[in-house]
Design a protein around this motif. Structure first.
Motif, short mmCIF file in Angstrom:
data_model
loop_
_atom_site.label_atom_id
_atom_site.label_comp_id
_atom_site.label_asym_id
_atom_site.label_seq_id
_atom_site.Cartn_x
_atom_site.Cartn_y
_atom_site.Cartn_z
N ASN B 119 -23.89 -13.52 54.73
CA ASN B 119 -23.33 -12.83 53.56
C ASN B 119 -22.15 -13.61 52.98
OD1 ASN B 119 -25.17 -10.80 53.92
ND2 ASN B 119 -23.76 -9.45 55.00
N LYS B 120 -21.25 -14.00 53.86
CA LYS B 120 -20.07 -14.73 53.40
C LYS B 120 -20.46 -16.07 52.78
CE LYS B 120 -16.48 -12.70 56.30
NZ LYS B 120 -15.44 -12.95 57.32
N GLU B 123 -21.60 -15.58 49.33
CA GLU B 123 -20.44 -15.40 48.45
C GLU B 123 -19.83 -16.75 48.09
OE1 GLU B 123 -17.08 -12.84 49.32
OE2 GLU B 123 -18.47 -11.41 50.26
N GLN B 126 -21.80 -18.76 45.67
CA GLN B 126 -21.62 -18.29 44.30
C GLN B 126 -20.33 -18.82 43.70
OE1 GLN B 126 -21.89 -14.06 44.12
NE2 GLN B 126 -24.15 -14.04 44.05
#
Lengths: 148, 148
Positions: B119-120, B123, B126
DNA sequence: ACAGACATTAACGTTGACGTAAACGTAAAA
DNA sequence: TTTTACGTTTACGTCAACGTTAATGTCTGT
């Protein structure tokens, strides 16, 4: 404005680590009290968390992180330059283009490393999930068996 | 059956690292030549690559990896047990259930760490992409400007 | 005003993950 | 057959990333 202990808790780093990072030029508290205590802003904390993430997720050494960040600072400097009147000069525009390109290349390389990691991580995750479902099935089998 | 140099190239680890991993009980070549040279199978290589991935992607220490793997060995042992005739015994089935559950819990924890990292990473990726597009735009601006 | 919990710098210690060198045996090639 | 290029173990060296200790100053509650 937070003191070091508070920041240590927020970031889950030790006070020693925070001072060490500062020593390396990675993070600097925005201010100090009269008596010399470090004072961190929320922005500082965000920055520290970003460093931590880069270390943990990218697996980069603190030196590498510093190099990336120094490049970021050059970027900021460049941005300021962009709004100065100096940029009327053609040569100066060329210099800026050169720097921007360099920055782009470096960031893209970083990004690609991230992408590669993400792919492998996804693979690994699938592996774990398969193992887990196999275990769950085996558990069901055994439970059934024990009831007979 | 490969010798150590070959495996070093395949895995992109040094010979020293391979011997060190063996010393820690992380990987063992399936055999030795008469004269004591290490001999690795393809399976061994796959295993080594898995260790490397776990180190790089999970950021786990070699000790932690060993602990995970020891649990994996207990799993294999359990599997063998499963096909022995001993499992007619109810108590033994209970023991197996207990071990399976423990294994499940550990693996799930590992999986969750992976998921969290993923997940990180997403992020971060992005963030990088945004920065990159901003740079690309700025470059376009500057190029336009230099043509006028 | 003073104990106790915070902070500071300076300096030495530790640990993990190897690198490197020494001293030596072995296998392949010229 | 004798280099040359591999392999072996043993052991000391190294480097990053802190931990720990010491000696000292500062704030806060009672």
């Amino acid at each position: 404005m937070y003191q070091i202990e508070e920041v240590a808790k927020k970031t889950n780093l030790t006070k020693r680590a925070l001072r060490y990072y500062e020593e390396l030029g990675l993070v600097s508290p925005s201010g100090r009290t009269e008596s010399g205590y470090r004072l961190y802003t929320d922005e500082d904390v965000t920055h520290i968390l970003h460093v931590k993430n880069t270390r943990d997720l990218l697996g980069a050494s603190l030196q590498e992180i510093k190099e990336i960040m120094d490049l970021g600072k050059r970027y900021e400097l460049l941005k300021q330059d962009y709004f100065s009147d100096k940029h009327a000069n053609d040569q100066h525009v060329g210099e800026k283009l050169r720097l921007l390109t360099e920055l782009e290349v470096t960031l893209r390389a970083q990004r690609d490393v991230l992408q590669e990691k993400l792919n492998k991580l996804t693979e690994m995750l699938q592996g774990y999930d398969e193992k887990l479902t196999r275990i769950t099935n085996k558990k069901r089998e055994l439970e059934k068996e024990s009831k007979e």
